[in-house]
Write a protein that holds these residues in place. Structure first.
Motif, PDB file in Angstrom:
ATOM      1  N   TYR A  20      -0.613  15.996  28.706  1.00 14.17           N
ATOM      2  CA  TYR A  20      -1.351  15.856  27.451  1.00 14.17           C
ATOM      3  C   TYR A  20      -1.235  14.422  26.948  1.00 14.17           C
ATOM      4  CZ  TYR A  20      -2.815  16.968  22.625  1.00 14.17           C
ATOM      5  OH  TYR A  20      -3.461  17.006  21.416  1.00 14.17           O
ATOM      6  N   GLU A  21      -0.024  13.885  26.964  1.00 14.03           N
ATOM      7  CA  GLU A  21       0.177  12.519  26.499  1.00 14.03           C
ATOM      8  C   GLU A  21      -0.517  11.512  27.412  1.00 14.03           C
ATOM      9  OE1 GLU A  21       3.627   9.642  24.644  1.00 14.03           O
ATOM     10  OE2 GLU A  21       4.257  11.317  25.899  1.00 14.03           O
ATOM     11  N   PHE A  23      -3.298  12.024  29.064  1.00 10.57           N
ATOM     12  CA  PHE A  23      -4.733  12.109  28.814  1.00 10.57           C
ATOM     13  C   PHE A  23      -5.112  11.533  27.455  1.00 10.57           C
ATOM     14  CE2 PHE A  23      -4.869  14.969  32.388  1.00 10.57           C
ATOM     15  CZ  PHE A  23      -6.174  14.934  32.826  1.00 10.57           C
ATOM     16  N   THR A  24      -4.302  11.786  26.423  1.00  7.44           N
ATOM     17  CA  THR A  24      -4.703  11.465  25.055  1.00  7.44           C
ATOM     18  C   THR A  24      -3.993  10.262  24.449  1.00  7.44           C
ATOM     19  OG1 THR A  24      -3.026  12.868  24.021  1.00  7.44           O
ATOM     20  CG2 THR A  24      -5.148  13.918  24.601  1.00  7.44           C
ATOM     21  N   LEU A  49      -7.055  18.618  22.140  1.00  7.72           N
ATOM     22  CA  LEU A  49      -7.191  17.275  22.696  1.00  7.72           C
ATOM     23  C   LEU A  49      -8.010  16.383  21.767  1.00  7.72           C
ATOM     24  CD1 LEU A  49      -7.984  18.417  26.342  1.00  7.72           C
ATOM     25  CD2 LEU A  49      -5.843  17.340  25.600  1.00  7.72           C
ATOM     26  N   ALA A  50      -9.079  16.915  21.216  1.00  7.68           N
ATOM     27  CA  ALA A  50      -9.971  16.140  20.352  1.00  7.68           C
ATOM     28  C   ALA A  50      -9.311  15.707  19.050  1.00  7.68           C
ATOM     29  CB  ALA A  50     -11.244  16.932  20.057  1.00  7.68           C
ATOM     30  N   THR A  52      -6.253  14.651  18.853  1.00  4.16           N
ATOM     31  CA  THR A  52      -5.397  13.526  19.209  1.00  4.16           C
ATOM     32  C   THR A  52      -6.216  12.336  19.691  1.00  4.16           C
ATOM     33  OG1 THR A  52      -3.637  15.070  19.800  1.00  4.16           O
ATOM     34  CG2 THR A  52      -3.429  12.837  20.634  1.00  4.16           C
ATOM     35  N   ALA A  53      -7.282  12.617  20.416  1.00  7.95           N
ATOM     36  CA  ALA A  53      -8.158  11.547  20.928  1.00  7.95           C
ATOM     37  C   ALA A  53      -9.612  11.927  20.651  1.00  7.95           C
ATOM     38  CB  ALA A  53      -7.917  11.340  22.422  1.00  7.95           C
ATOM     39  N   TRP A  58     -14.042  16.053  25.155  1.00  8.55           N
ATOM     40  CA  TRP A  58     -13.181  16.851  26.022  1.00  8.55           C
ATOM     41  C   TRP A  58     -13.886  18.136  26.451  1.00  8.55           C
ATOM     42  CZ3 TRP A  58      -9.196  14.213  27.643  1.00  8.55           C
ATOM     43  CH2 TRP A  58      -8.652  13.211  26.847  1.00  8.55           C
ATOM     44  N   GLN A  63      -9.492  21.764  27.958  1.00  5.70           N
ATOM     45  CA  GLN A  63      -8.783  22.258  26.778  1.00  5.70           C
ATOM     46  C   GLN A  63      -8.142  23.605  27.063  1.00  5.70           C
ATOM     47  OE1 GLN A  63      -8.304  20.718  23.515  1.00  5.70           O
ATOM     48  NE2 GLN A  63      -6.740  22.291  23.769  1.00  5.70           N
TER      49      GLN A  63
END
Length: 101
Positions: A20-21, A23-24, A49-50, A52-53, A58, A63
């Motif tokens: 996760y980290e 990717f985002t 995800l959205a 965070t980034a 995404w 997700q």
């Protein structure tokens, strides 16, 4: 966090946090101290995800892969690291429209 018996699903959870980290650029739980971050894992759902980034569109499949791997309850979580890796690769390949391996 609760001192319960660990198994491979704990590793899946940890791997999903790292992915996760990657990717985002951030983590799915907020907290300004390590203790608050640990507590957040017990009482909050992971941020999408959205959240965070937000600058990335995404895909739902990606997700869903993170949602399952970051399930709070181990019985609902992705069972193995290989299963997580397969789902992650499949979601990214669908997103990019081609093979990533």
């Amino acid at each position: 966090v609760l001192g319960e018996t660990l198994d491979g699903r704990s590793d899946v959870y940890a791997l999903a946090l790292v992915a996760y980290e990657m990717f985002t650029g951030g983590l799915p739980f907020e907290g300004n101290t390590p203790e608050r971050k640990l507590t957040a894992r017990l009482i909050q759902d992971p941020k999408p995800l959205a959240a965070t980034a937000p600058d990335v569109a995404w895909p739902e499949a990606l997700q869903a892969t993170f949602d399952r791997a970051l399930e709070r309850e181990p019985d609902a979580r992705t069972a193995t690291a290989l299963e997580f890796a397969d789902a992650l690769v499949a979601a990214v390949e669908l997103w990019l429209g081609g093979s990533v391996l």
